[in-house]
Write a protein that holds these residues in place. Structure first.
Motif, short mmCIF file in Angstrom:
data_model
loop_
_atom_site.label_atom_id
_atom_site.label_comp_id
_atom_site.label_asym_id
_atom_site.label_seq_id
_atom_site.Cartn_x
_atom_site.Cartn_y
_atom_site.Cartn_z
N ALA A 223 0.09 4.08 1.08
CA ALA A 223 -0.14 4.83 2.31
C ALA A 223 0.81 4.41 3.43
O ALA A 223 1.14 5.23 4.29
CB ALA A 223 -1.58 4.65 2.75
N SER B 197 -3.94 0.49 6.68
CA SER B 197 -3.01 0.66 5.55
C SER B 197 -2.12 1.89 5.72
O SER B 197 -1.07 1.98 5.10
CB SER B 197 -3.80 0.75 4.24
N LEU B 198 -2.53 2.84 6.55
CA LEU B 198 -1.71 4.03 6.80
C LEU B 198 -0.54 3.75 7.73
O LEU B 198 0.37 4.57 7.83
CB LEU B 198 -2.58 5.15 7.40
N ASP C 212 -4.87 5.18 -4.27
CA ASP C 212 -4.64 3.81 -3.79
C ASP C 212 -5.69 3.41 -2.75
O ASP C 212 -6.18 2.28 -2.76
CB ASP C 212 -3.23 3.71 -3.20
N SER C 213 -6.03 4.33 -1.86
CA SER C 213 -7.04 4.03 -0.84
C SER C 213 -8.41 3.80 -1.48
O SER C 213 -9.17 2.92 -1.05
CB SER C 213 -7.13 5.18 0.17
N ASN D 99 0.85 -1.18 0.00
CA ASN D 99 0.00 0.00 0.00
C ASN D 99 0.89 1.24 0.00
O ASN D 99 1.85 1.32 0.78
CB ASN D 99 -0.90 0.02 1.24
N LEU E 236 -8.56 0.69 5.86
CA LEU E 236 -7.82 1.83 5.32
C LEU E 236 -6.97 2.50 6.39
O LEU E 236 -5.86 2.97 6.10
CB LEU E 236 -8.80 2.83 4.69
N THR F 97 -8.26 0.33 -3.14
CA THR F 97 -8.23 -0.71 -2.10
C THR F 97 -9.58 -0.85 -1.42
O THR F 97 -10.07 -1.97 -1.22
CB THR F 97 -7.16 -0.36 -1.04
N GLY F 98 -10.21 0.27 -1.09
CA GLY F 98 -11.51 0.22 -0.44
C GLY F 98 -12.57 -0.40 -1.34
O GLY F 98 -13.41 -1.18 -0.87
N ILE G 29 -1.87 8.43 -2.54
CA ILE G 29 -2.49 7.78 -1.39
C ILE G 29 -4.01 7.76 -1.53
O ILE G 29 -4.67 6.74 -1.25
CB ILE G 29 -2.07 8.48 -0.08
#
Length: 199
Positions: free
Chosen positions: A109, A180-181, A148-149, A107, A177, A152-153, A145
């Motif tokens: 993030a 992932s940070l 990508d978020s 990820n 999420l 991914t979500g 970010i």
């Protein structure tokens, strides 16, 4: 007049029974002279005796010890992934799947903190060109970010709908999420899958 003979005999034998002194030890086979208490009554009596015999200071000490033991179990569960002692926000198959989904892939993030440090150092250098590069990097990192978020979500929401159609999935995507940070080695509960494993 209508009483049975057995009841009359029992009443006569009870009347003839000698009165025993309570200070004398009772024979093991002799009748105890009182009904056996119910289990709930016996447990409540034991609790009341235990509570009255414990002082306030001892009760506070016991609560601290129990809290410390619970925190230790929770800490070990966060390291091992033991579902029994995890915090409520991490429990359940939906949350476990969300964690594994994030932990099994790269990820952008999760590299935010290292990149933020580099960008901060560049922005502090009193060179106009480097400060411009730092500003541009900030914009690029934030856009990457967010994209990508979003991807991914979307993928996670689709997989959760396929895998857990009848379970409560509320908050699972936001939970993933937020995970992932974090850098992989700092995540709690600890990752239980390797990168690249399909989820």
């Amino acid at each position: 007049m209508f009483r049975s003979r057995a009841k009359d005999e029992k009443a006569q034998s009870a009347a003839k029974a000698p009165v025993t002194d309570s200070s004398q030890p009772r024979h093991p086979e002799a009748p105890k002279g009182r009904p056996t208490p119910k289990r709930s009554e016996a447990q409540s009596q034991r609790r009341s005796v235990a509570n009255t015999s414990m002082t306030r200071k001892e009760a506070a000490k016991r609560q601290r010890e129990e809290r410390r033991a619970a925190m230790e179990r929770q800490r070990q569960a966060l390291a091992s992934g033991d579902e029994r002692y995890l915090p409520a926000r991490d429990k359940g198959p939906v949350r476990r799947f969300a964690r594994d989904f994030i932990d099994s892939r790269f990820n952008i993030a999760e590299f935010f903190l290292p990149m933020a440090v580099v960008i901060l150092v560049l922005s502090m250098v009193r060179v106009a060109a480097l400060q411009n590069i730092a500003l541009l990097l900030w914009l690029v990192v934030i856009v990457l970010i967010v994209l990508d978020s979003f991807v991914t979500g979307f993928r996670l929401k689709k997989r959760l709908a396929e895998r857990f159609p009848d379970d409560n999935k509320r908050g699972a995507v936001a939970y993933a999420l937020m995970r992932s940070l974090q850098m992989r080695r700092l995540r709690l509960p600890k990752p239980q899958v390797k990168r690249g494993e399909r989820r």
